[in-house]
Design a protein around this motif. Structure first.
Motif, PDB file in Angstrom:
ATOM      1  N   VAL A 101       0.830  -1.202   0.000  1.00 12.28           N
ATOM      2  CA  VAL A 101       0.000   0.000   0.000  1.00 12.28           C
ATOM      3  C   VAL A 101       0.865   1.252   0.000  1.00 12.28           C
ATOM      4  CG1 VAL A 101      -1.695   1.317   1.318  1.00 12.28           C
ATOM      5  CG2 VAL A 101      -1.916  -1.175   1.142  1.00 12.28           C
ATOM      6  N   PHE A 102       1.874   1.295   0.845  1.00 13.28           N
ATOM      7  CA  PHE A 102       2.646   2.529   1.023  1.00 13.28           C
ATOM      8  C   PHE A 102       3.977   2.442   0.265  1.00 13.28           C
ATOM      9  CE2 PHE A 102      -0.045   2.275   4.876  1.00 13.28           C
ATOM     10  CZ  PHE A 102      -0.808   3.403   4.626  1.00 13.28           C
ATOM     11  N   VAL A 103       4.171   3.381  -0.650  1.00 16.71           N
ATOM     12  CA  VAL A 103       5.365   3.396  -1.494  1.00 16.71           C
ATOM     13  C   VAL A 103       6.009   4.774  -1.436  1.00 16.71           C
ATOM     14  CG1 VAL A 103       4.397   1.669  -3.050  1.00 16.71           C
ATOM     15  CG2 VAL A 103       4.085   4.103  -3.550  1.00 16.71           C
ATOM     16  N   ALA A 104       7.267   4.833  -1.909  1.00 15.90           N
ATOM     17  CA  ALA A 104       7.970   6.118  -2.006  1.00 15.90           C
ATOM     18  C   ALA A 104       7.320   6.975  -3.082  1.00 15.90           C
ATOM     19  CB  ALA A 104       9.442   5.887  -2.320  1.00 15.90           C
ATOM     20  N   LEU A 105       7.202   8.281  -2.824  1.00 14.72           N
ATOM     21  CA  LEU A 105       6.513   9.183  -3.747  1.00 14.72           C
ATOM     22  C   LEU A 105       7.466   9.941  -4.663  1.00 14.72           C
ATOM     23  CD1 LEU A 105       3.803  10.681  -1.357  1.00 14.72           C
ATOM     24  CD2 LEU A 105       3.644   8.674  -2.837  1.00 14.72           C
TER      25      LEU A 105
END
Length: 353
Positions: free
Chosen positions: A243-247
């Motif tokens: 779900v959470f990735v580098a932007l």
């Protein structure tokens, strides 16, 4: 052995990290740990063993109990300078005990193999006492005494300041997962799309401590922030189900690392002017608030993913009114009993006249 210990981190194509120290037996042990422990545990064990063999400077099969005691003395540091917080010097007792446990695990593995010169662990189980009788374990004192301290938590005002200092919806969603659901850092980063049950307002925690799974409810504020992040910020080309990735940066679209989350939280804490606000303190804050609101201790245990109810018991002491309320009720009963006894004695004296 030349170059030992030299910690080397290798990332596989799957994204999993492995560690080597440059000694065949130690490296085989780290491979063994990787197959049965979570990534954070593997990393901690690798760093602990590097610290141990850097100080001891011996081949693992040549280590003796005297070397272990020298390592403990080194970790405690200069006893003429102590911290005001815990009156200790050097590393904390908890860190030293963890490192000692990592070393003990290595030698348990070498003994179990049966093909090494190691027949007895050089790590003593404890120091003998003069206590007689009872179990053998009760006649030993640990090499490192770890004080049981209460964790720090954030006040509602501090939590609001921290949330206000976050710059993206992704960051808000991650912090809310810890602050509202009590997730650990690794559990937040391990969330996959299939773990998010939007309709039921629940999260399936698969990457839990010790590999234990659980399903936890989460308040709507988390899902609001999560929805904004997924629709507005998450790169469309991200090829991962995390779900959470580098932007941004070279890791854009790749799963966010633990170091990345810590960096985000450190920046928000500085902008909010807070002295403390770690990932684990957010989790402690959540579980404390749930207990304060009247949630049963067994329910808090399930939410936290604790295997033992004793681990959950600390939140009784963190709540503002639990101990005070228990004390007031007990004191009232004591006062009532004393009043009843006084009345009975007075009545007997009247009858005696």
């Amino acid at each position: 052995m030349t170059g030992f210990p030299c910690l080397e981190r290798v990332v596989w194509r799957s994204g999993e990290a492995r560690y080597r120290l440059g000694h065949p037996l130690v490296d085989r042990y780290l491979e063994f740990v990787a197959g049965r422990a979570r990534p954070n545990t593997l990393r901690a064990v690798a760093f602990d063993l590097k610290a141990f063999f850097t100080v001891v400077a011996k081949d693992p099969v040549a280590v003796a109990p005297a070397d272990v005691f020298e390592f403990l003395a080194h970790q405690r540091g200069d006893r003429t300078v102590v911290r005001l917080a815990d009156r200790e010097s050097g590393l904390s007792a908890r860190t030293i005990a963890r490192r000692l446990s990592s070393v003990s695990g290595l030698y348990a593995y070498l003994i179990a193999r049966g093909d090494t010169p190691v027949q007895v662990s050089p790590v003593p189980r404890g120091l003998a006492t003069r206590r007689q009788g009872g179990a053998a374990r009760s006649r030993l004192v640990p090499l490192v005494r770890v004080p049981r301290t209460l964790p720090k938590i954030l006040s509602p005002q501090e939590a609001d300041r921290l949330l206000g200092a976050l710059r993206t919806h992704r960051d808000q969603a991650m912090v809310l997962a810890m602050l509202l659901a009590g997730l650990r850092r690794c559990e937040v980063l391990g969330l996959r799309f299939e773990d998010v049950q939007v309709a039921d307002r629940r999260l399936v925690v698969v990457a839990g401590k010790g590999g234990h799974h659980r399903v936890v409810p989460v308040a709507n504020r988390f899902f609001d922030a999560l929805g904004c992040y997924l629709h507005q910020e998450r790169p469309a080309a991200a090829a991962t189900d995390r779900v959470f990735v580098a932007l941004k940066g070279p890791r854009r679209g790749l799963p966010l690392s633990a170091e990345g989350l810590d960096e985000i939280l450190d920046g928000a804490r500085r902008r909010a002017g807070l002295a403390h606000a770690t990932c684990h303190e957010l989790r402690h804050t959540c579980l404390t608030r749930l207990r304060e609101a009247g949630m049963a201790l067994e329910a808090v245990q399930a939410q936290a993913g604790h295997r033992s109810i004793e681990s959950t018991g600390i939140y009784l002491h963190l709540t503002n009114d639990w101990l005070a309320g228990q004390y007031r009720r007990a004191a009232a009963l004591i006062d009532a009993d004393q009043a009843a006894v006084a009345a009975m004695v007075a009545a007997q004296e009247v009858r005696g006249r």
